[in-house]
Scaffold this motif. Structure first.
Motif, PDB file in Angstrom:
ATOM      1  N   THR A   1       0.836  -1.200   0.000  1.00  0.00           N
ATOM      2  CA  THR A   1       0.000   0.000   0.000  1.00  0.00           C
ATOM      3  C   THR A   1       0.871   1.250   0.000  1.00  0.00           C
ATOM      4  N   PRO A   2       0.721   2.143  -0.968  1.00  0.00           N
ATOM      5  CA  PRO A   2       1.476   3.403  -0.938  1.00  0.00           C
ATOM      6  C   PRO A   2       1.141   4.201   0.318  1.00  0.00           C
ATOM      7  N   GLY A   3       2.152   4.806   0.911  1.00  0.00           N
ATOM      8  CA  GLY A   3       1.948   5.545   2.145  1.00  0.00           C
ATOM      9  C   GLY A   3       1.052   6.750   2.012  1.00  0.00           C
ATOM     10  N   SER A   4       0.868   7.252   0.794  1.00  0.00           N
ATOM     11  CA  SER A   4      -0.018   8.399   0.593  1.00  0.00           C
ATOM     12  C   SER A   4      -1.449   8.096   1.000  1.00  0.00           C
ATOM     13  N   ALA A   5      -1.812   6.815   1.070  1.00  0.00           N
ATOM     14  CA  ALA A   5      -3.157   6.443   1.500  1.00  0.00           C
ATOM     15  C   ALA A   5      -3.399   6.818   2.959  1.00  0.00           C
ATOM     16  N   TYR A   6      -2.320   7.078   3.699  1.00  0.00           N
ATOM     17  CA  TYR A   6      -2.424   7.362   5.129  1.00  0.00           C
ATOM     18  C   TYR A   6      -2.139   8.822   5.454  1.00  0.00           C
ATOM     19  N   GLY A   7      -2.182   9.666   4.433  1.00  0.00           N
ATOM     20  CA  GLY A   7      -2.018  11.095   4.646  1.00  0.00           C
ATOM     21  C   GLY A   7      -0.755  11.642   4.011  1.00  0.00           C
TER      22      GLY A   7
END
Length: 371
Positions: free
Chosen positions: A337-343
């Motif tokens: 999961t790309p970290g951008s999914a978490y802000g």
């Protein structure tokens, strides 16, 4: 006619598209490390209890049966050394529904407040719960160690806050927070603190901790049996803490019809009383974490062992997590999961959820070794 209004966004795993296709094309198939859903067996007694339970005939108590609330209170005391009464505990249908619903229920109680404070690198449901309640979601930047930077909270936001969410161990980073300091901040600002502690049993950096450690005034600890006991499919958890908040939420949730099925509550009572299966599961996750951290390090990727949970938070060499996600999919068949999914604070990372069977962990280590 098109009406303007709220358009529910897709979950991040529904947007991976070409990255997922690339991983699926890899010889041997995809190793999917996106969704943190348990894959190991639940305790052996689960099927027996479900098979013989007679609790399916009538409506179960929304707040939880007396046996369930007593079992949860006993577990909190045993695990954290904190005493709470059964009247300070209530059942949830897993923990996510409470995370998503809490802002709207608190706003009914405090209509002059409209802001939900949440970690800057976070499980997306904290912010989504605010949106569903018509509230502002305001992220709190992380400290260097991954906790909440309480000093960075704007006083104007604190004055409008319905609640402050904490999450320790963190999803996605595995970081541990100073929950005593978080509770103190909430009390000093008159803001209820909701602490998502569903990974507490998987704390690696010292003993497990809870926001209830300095008392229950103004705080709620949220727990789940999904990870501890591999019971994600049965949807059962609980919240515990401030007497007034627990009573208010319990009464409101009765009207809304939130009920954990009776047989599931019976399973939860047995699971909360049994520490052996939880310890065995801890050992499994610890072994997987150590193996994959070593493989990532050997592959030249920057990752540290987490303070808790079963996620690895890996730095992208290029500074772009999407680039690393694409690279792992194409070169190793590994879907992350790309970290951008978490802000926005997570854009330079990816998250790996180590929830695949041991045979796939072995294969994952081999694939990473070939990078």
């Amino acid at each position: 006619m098109t009406l303007a209004g709220f358009e529910p966004p897709p979950l991040v795993w529904e947007t991976l598209g070409a990255v997922r296709v690339a991983a699926e094309r890899f010889p041997g198939g995809v190793i999917d490390l996106t969704v943190g859903t348990p894959v190991d067996d639940p305790p052996a007694f689960v099927a027996d209890i479900l098979g013989r339970s007679e609790a399916s005939r009538g409506y179960p108590p929304s707040i939880g049966t007396p046996a369930f609330r007593e079992a949860a209170a006993s577990w909190v005391e045993r695990r954290f050394g904190v005493e709470v009464g059964p009247e300070q505990v209530a059942a949830t249908i897993g923990s996510k529904e409470l995370v998503a619903g809490l802002p709207q229920w608190l706003r009914l109680r405090t209509p002059d407040r409209d802001t939900v404070l949440h970690p800057g690198v976070a499980y997306p449901t904290y912010a989504m719960g605010a949106r569903l309640a018509g509230c502002r979601a305001v992220s709190v930047p992380p400290t260097a160690t991954g906790g909440l930077d309480l000093d960075a909270i704007d006083p104007a936001d604190a004055a409008r806050a319905l609640c402050l969410w904490a999450n320790s161990p963190s999803n996605p980073t595995g970081a541990l927070d100073d929950l005593d300091a978080v509770a103190a901040w909430g009390r000093s600002h008159g803001v209820p603190v909701a602490s998502d502690e569903c990974y507490a049993e998987l704390t690696w950096g010292g003993p497990p901790r809870t926001v209830l450690g300095t008392g229950t005034e103004g705080v709620l600890a949220v727990h789940s049996l999904s990870k501890r006991s591999n019971l994600a499919g049965l949807r059962v958890g609980f919240y515990a803490g401030d007497r007034d908040l627990v009573a208010y939420l319990g009464q409101l949730r009765k009207h809304a019809g939130f009920m954990v099925p009776g047989p599931v509550q019976e399973v939860a009572v047995a699971a909360l009383a049994d520490d052996d299966h939880a310890e065995a599961q801890r050992a499994i996750y610890r072994r997987r974490i150590d193996a994959v951290v070593g493989a990532l390090d050997a592959a030249g990727l920057d990752v540290a062992g987490p303070g808790g949970a079963f996620y690895l938070w890996v730095t992208a060499p290029s500074g772009d997590g999407i680039d690393l996600a694409r690279d792992l999919a194409e070169r190793a068949g590994v879907l992350v999961t790309p970290g951008s999914a978490y802000g926005p604070h997570g854009v330079d990372h990816v998250r790996l959820a180590l929830v695949v069977p041991d045979a796939r962990i072995t294969e994952l280590v081999e694939r990473l070794g070939a990078l």
